[in-house]
Motif scaffolding. Sequence first.
Motif, mmCIF file in Angstrom:
data_model
loop_
_atom_site.group_PDB
_atom_site.id
_atom_site.type_symbol
_atom_site.label_atom_id
_atom_site.label_comp_id
_atom_site.label_asym_id
_atom_site.label_seq_id
_atom_site.Cartn_x
_atom_site.Cartn_y
_atom_site.Cartn_z
ATOM 1 N N MET A 17 10.935 4.600 17.738
ATOM 2 C CA MET A 17 9.494 4.772 17.648
ATOM 3 C C MET A 17 9.132 5.184 16.220
ATOM 4 N N SER A 18 8.007 4.748 15.774
ATOM 5 C CA SER A 18 7.523 5.126 14.451
ATOM 6 C C SER A 18 7.170 6.594 14.441
ATOM 7 N N SER A 19 7.568 7.244 13.390
ATOM 8 C CA SER A 19 7.236 8.655 13.307
ATOM 9 C C SER A 19 5.824 8.840 12.789
ATOM 10 N N VAL A 20 5.288 9.975 13.072
ATOM 11 C CA VAL A 20 3.959 10.327 12.590
ATOM 12 C C VAL A 20 3.958 10.300 11.064
ATOM 13 N N ASP A 21 5.049 10.770 10.464
ATOM 14 C CA ASP A 21 5.130 10.785 9.000
ATOM 15 C C ASP A 21 5.064 9.384 8.414
ATOM 16 N N GLU A 22 5.756 8.425 9.048
ATOM 17 C CA GLU A 22 5.709 7.028 8.592
ATOM 18 C C GLU A 22 4.283 6.498 8.622
ATOM 19 N N LEU A 23 3.600 6.774 9.697
ATOM 20 C CA LEU A 23 2.232 6.292 9.857
ATOM 21 C C LEU A 23 1.289 6.940 8.850
ATOM 22 N N ARG A 24 1.421 8.243 8.649
ATOM 23 C CA ARG A 24 0.561 8.947 7.684
ATOM 24 C C ARG A 24 0.824 8.454 6.255
ATOM 25 N N THR A 25 2.093 8.232 5.916
ATOM 26 C CA THR A 25 2.444 7.733 4.581
ATOM 27 C C THR A 25 1.872 6.341 4.366
ATOM 28 N N ALA A 26 2.020 5.488 5.369
ATOM 29 C CA ALA A 26 1.477 4.131 5.258
ATOM 30 C C ALA A 26 -0.038 4.167 5.114
ATOM 31 N N SER A 27 -0.689 5.049 5.837
ATOM 32 C CA SER A 27 -2.141 5.178 5.736
ATOM 33 C C SER A 27 -2.557 5.549 4.321
ATOM 34 N N ALA A 28 -1.855 6.509 3.741
ATOM 35 C CA ALA A 28 -2.174 6.939 2.371
ATOM 36 C C ALA A 28 -1.980 5.801 1.379
ATOM 37 N N GLY A 57 -10.304 -2.084 -2.100
ATOM 38 C CA GLY A 57 -10.977 -3.350 -2.370
ATOM 39 C C GLY A 57 -10.606 -4.448 -1.387
ATOM 40 N N VAL A 58 -9.506 -4.278 -0.685
ATOM 41 C CA VAL A 58 -9.085 -5.261 0.309
ATOM 42 C C VAL A 58 -9.892 -5.000 1.577
ATOM 43 N N PRO A 59 -10.577 -6.035 2.096
ATOM 44 C CA PRO A 59 -11.482 -5.819 3.244
ATOM 45 C C PRO A 59 -10.827 -5.171 4.465
ATOM 46 N N THR A 60 -9.562 -5.426 4.692
ATOM 47 C CA THR A 60 -8.907 -4.870 5.883
ATOM 48 C C THR A 60 -8.278 -3.505 5.634
ATOM 49 N N ALA A 61 -8.322 -3.000 4.410
ATOM 50 C CA ALA A 61 -7.620 -1.748 4.093
ATOM 51 C C ALA A 61 -8.164 -0.558 4.868
ATOM 52 N N GLN A 62 -9.461 -0.359 4.862
ATOM 53 C CA GLN A 62 -10.019 0.812 5.536
ATOM 54 C C GLN A 62 -9.753 0.793 7.041
ATOM 55 N N PRO A 63 -10.015 -0.311 7.739
ATOM 56 C CA PRO A 63 -9.734 -0.298 9.187
ATOM 57 C C PRO A 63 -8.263 -0.083 9.511
ATOM 58 N N VAL A 64 -7.368 -0.674 8.725
ATOM 59 C CA VAL A 64 -5.936 -0.490 8.989
ATOM 60 C C VAL A 64 -5.529 0.957 8.732
ATOM 61 N N ALA A 65 -6.017 1.556 7.653
ATOM 62 C CA ALA A 65 -5.707 2.958 7.369
ATOM 63 C C ALA A 65 -6.224 3.861 8.491
ATOM 64 N N ASP A 66 -7.425 3.578 8.956
ATOM 65 C CA ASP A 66 -7.985 4.363 10.065
ATOM 66 C C ASP A 66 -7.147 4.201 11.333
ATOM 67 N N ILE A 86 -0.809 -5.421 3.278
ATOM 68 C CA ILE A 86 -1.899 -5.003 2.384
ATOM 69 C C ILE A 86 -1.330 -4.458 1.072
ATOM 70 N N THR A 87 -0.330 -3.600 1.147
ATOM 71 C CA THR A 87 0.165 -2.953 -0.070
ATOM 72 C C THR A 87 1.069 -3.864 -0.897
ATOM 73 N N LYS A 88 1.813 -4.729 -0.273
ATOM 74 C CA LYS A 88 2.740 -5.592 -1.022
ATOM 75 C C LYS A 88 2.088 -6.882 -1.490
ATOM 76 N N GLU A 89 1.294 -7.498 -0.638
ATOM 77 C CA GLU A 89 0.679 -8.773 -0.990
ATOM 78 C C GLU A 89 -0.364 -8.627 -2.082
#
Length: 65
Positions: free
Chosen positions: A1-12, A19-28, A59-62
């Motif tokens: 299972m994904s850890s909370v830390d992984e998810l929080r780091t990815a969100s940050a 500027g990427v249209p999907t960034a805010q919804p994915v972070a949320d 989002i972050t790599k592409e």
Amino acid sequence: MSSVDELRTASAEVRKYWGVPTAQPVADLLDFEADLIERVPGSEMQGRSRLLLSLAHVITKETTG
């Protein structure tokens, strides 16, 4: 299972790409998923968490490549 830390780091990381249209919804969603896992330990969130982490990766790599 994904850890909370992984998810929080990815969100940050995703939040750096506002500027990427999907960034805010994915972070949320990443933050929401982390909140759910914290509230319901042992919950069956693995598939959805992996999907969200994959979206964060895109989002972050592409956008930098």
